[in-house]
Design a protein around this motif. Structure first.
Motif, short mmCIF file in Angstrom:
data_model
loop_
_atom_site.label_atom_id
_atom_site.label_comp_id
_atom_site.label_asym_id
_atom_site.label_seq_id
_atom_site.Cartn_x
_atom_site.Cartn_y
_atom_site.Cartn_z
N GLY A 111 0.82 -1.22 0.00
CA GLY A 111 0.00 0.00 0.00
C GLY A 111 0.85 1.26 0.00
O GLY A 111 1.76 1.42 -0.81
N ILE A 112 0.59 2.13 0.97
CA ILE A 112 1.36 3.39 1.04
C ILE A 112 2.74 3.19 1.65
O ILE A 112 3.55 4.13 1.66
N GLY A 144 -2.83 9.24 11.03
CA GLY A 144 -1.67 9.41 10.14
C GLY A 144 -0.46 10.03 10.82
O GLY A 144 0.58 10.20 10.20
N HIS A 153 -0.84 3.60 11.45
CA HIS A 153 -1.83 3.47 10.37
C HIS A 153 -1.55 2.25 9.52
O HIS A 153 -0.47 1.69 9.55
N SER A 201 -2.11 0.09 5.57
CA SER A 201 -1.52 0.23 4.24
C SER A 201 -2.33 1.16 3.33
O SER A 201 -1.87 1.51 2.24
N ALA A 202 -3.52 1.57 3.78
CA ALA A 202 -4.36 2.55 3.06
C ALA A 202 -4.36 2.33 1.55
O ALA A 202 -4.01 3.25 0.78
N ASP A 239 -6.54 2.48 -0.63
CA ASP A 239 -7.37 3.41 -1.42
C ASP A 239 -6.59 4.64 -1.89
O ASP A 239 -6.95 5.25 -2.89
N ILE A 240 -5.53 5.02 -1.18
CA ILE A 240 -4.77 6.20 -1.63
C ILE A 240 -3.35 5.85 -2.07
O ILE A 240 -2.54 6.74 -2.35
N ALA A 241 -3.06 4.54 -2.13
CA ALA A 241 -1.68 4.13 -2.47
C ALA A 241 -1.29 4.60 -3.86
O ALA A 241 -2.11 4.63 -4.78
N ALA A 280 -0.33 10.11 0.84
CA ALA A 280 -0.19 9.59 2.21
C ALA A 280 0.61 10.53 3.10
O ALA A 280 1.52 11.22 2.64
N ASP A 300 -5.07 13.94 4.80
CA ASP A 300 -5.75 13.34 5.95
C ASP A 300 -5.89 14.27 7.15
O ASP A 300 -6.76 14.07 7.99
N THR A 329 2.93 13.57 -0.16
CA THR A 329 3.87 12.81 0.66
C THR A 329 5.30 13.34 0.54
O THR A 329 5.97 13.61 1.53
#
Ligand code: IPM
Ligand code: MG
Length: 361
Positions: free
Chosen positions: A12-13, A261, A280, A282-283, A285-287, A292, A334, A349
């Motif tokens: 993920g992120i 976050g 947090h 692996s999120a 949806d925003i990777a 992030a 976030d 990021t």
């Protein structure tokens, strides 16, 4: 002396926030003059895809030879249908068990500029600074026997909630030591009105208290502790509890700060080596979108400096830089208000990482 650090970006992120935090680590190592040697390896879903295992033996071996491990996150929808023992999360649990990371430190700190983000009224959470010390390699997470069996034509699932005296004593002493260096108050959380294992927990924690006269020890049942955390969180300084209660209470405490976050964590072994990761997930949806928030991973590097690398000045410098970027108005999505004022600047990021790096010049 050069200290080895293993970097596990994960899923993920993770691969986005980890390089940003590694750049911060390299910067403070340079500035505060300590030598590090970085290596990286596979863990979680990515490791399943490439090797068939969430924790390849090579990863565990490298981790065991390192003073500290920096982990991004594991898991994602691609691996959600796998059986429990083959999921990406097993990579994390295998590292905890394999490295004997029995002491999990989860600070819940409210960053002043983000007070509005909490779901509680700001006066209840202003200046909140709680530390949850969670036992991480025992309890119901690892107890045997466990499984699902067929009895009288129906399935029966079972796990075992078990703690030995030495497991309780060593986590209690970590918590007492930390409490002695902070506000001097420790709350031990159990369910001693129902569960024998936690009656033993209460007894052993109380016995250890004799060696820490400077710390005021209290006890709370877990249901009450959950309620008190949302009713009047500032009554707590350090909380010590078992693996499962700590899992649950640390999510509650994290939410009080309104900024998942932002929260780092440390998982330590008896020799001071440890694994450091953002709280947090692996999120997915925003990777891959440069959205992030890397601050929790950067703050995990600060904890690494403080607890494993014997570089408290580096830890202080990182934490100060994070406060400064927030005070200067920089926000990832976030933690950005829906209609931000002109003093707020929304960043991605990488840009957030550059802001922190600049302050560490
Ligand atoms: C955590 C997580 C893990 C846990 C999962 C991902 C196995 O919730 O670190 O709190 O339950 O310990
Ligand atoms: Mg959890």
């Amino acid at each position: 002396m050069t200290q080895r650090i293993l970097v596990l970006p994960g899923d993920g992120i993770g691969p986005e926030v980890v390089p940003v935090a590694v750049a911060v680590l390299e910067r403070v190592a340079d500035r505060f003059d300590f030598a590090i040697e970085l290596d990286s390896a596979l863990v979680g879903g990515k490791a399943i895809d490439e090797t068939g295992s969430p924790l390849p033996p090579e990863t565990l071996a490298k981790a065991a030879e390192s003073r500290a491990v920096l982990l991004g996150a594991v898991g994602g929808p691609a691996w959600d249908d796998l059986p429990t023992l083959e999921r990406p999360e097993r990579g994390l649990l295998g590292l905890r068990a394999g490295l004997e990371l029995f002491a999990n430190l989860r600070p819940a700190i409210l960053f002043e500029p983000l007070a509005e983000a909490s779901s509680l009224k700001s006066e209840l959470v202003a200046n909140l600074d709680i530390l949850i010390v969670r036992e991480l390699t025992g309890g119901i997470y690892f107890g045997e026997p466990r499984g699902v069996e067929v009895v009288d034509n129906e399935r029966r699932g079972f796990n075992t909630y078990v703690y030995t005296e030495h497991e309780i004593d060593r986590i209690a002493r970590v918590a007492f030591d930390l409490a002695a260096r902070r506000g001097g108050r420790l709350c031990s959380v159990d369910k001693a009105n129902v569960l024998e294992v936690t009656q033993l927990w209460r007894e052993v924690v109380s016995a250890a208290a004799n060696d820490y006269p400077q710390v005021e020890l209290g006890h709370m049942y877990v249901d009450n502790a959950a309620m008190q955390l949302v009713r009047e969180p500032k009554q707590f300084d350090v909380i010590v509890t078992g693996n499962m209660f700590g899992d649950i209470l640390s999510d509650v405490a994290a939410m009080l700060t309104g900024s998942l976050g932002m929260l780092p964590s440390a998982s330590l072994a008896a020799d001071g080596s440890g694994l450091f990761e953002p709280v947090h997930g692996s999120a997915p949806d925003i990777a891959g979108q440069d959205k992030a928030n890397p601050l929790a991973t950067i703050l995990s590097v600060a904890m690494m400096c403080r607890y494993s690398l014997d570089a408290p000045d580096a830890a202080d410098a990182i934490e100060t830089a994070v406060h400064q970027v927030l005070a200067a108005g920089f926000r990832t999505a976030d933690i950005c208000p829906v209609s931000p004022g002109s003093d707020i600047q929304r960043v991605g990021t990488e840009a957030m990482g550059r802001c922190v790096l600049e302050l560490l010049e």
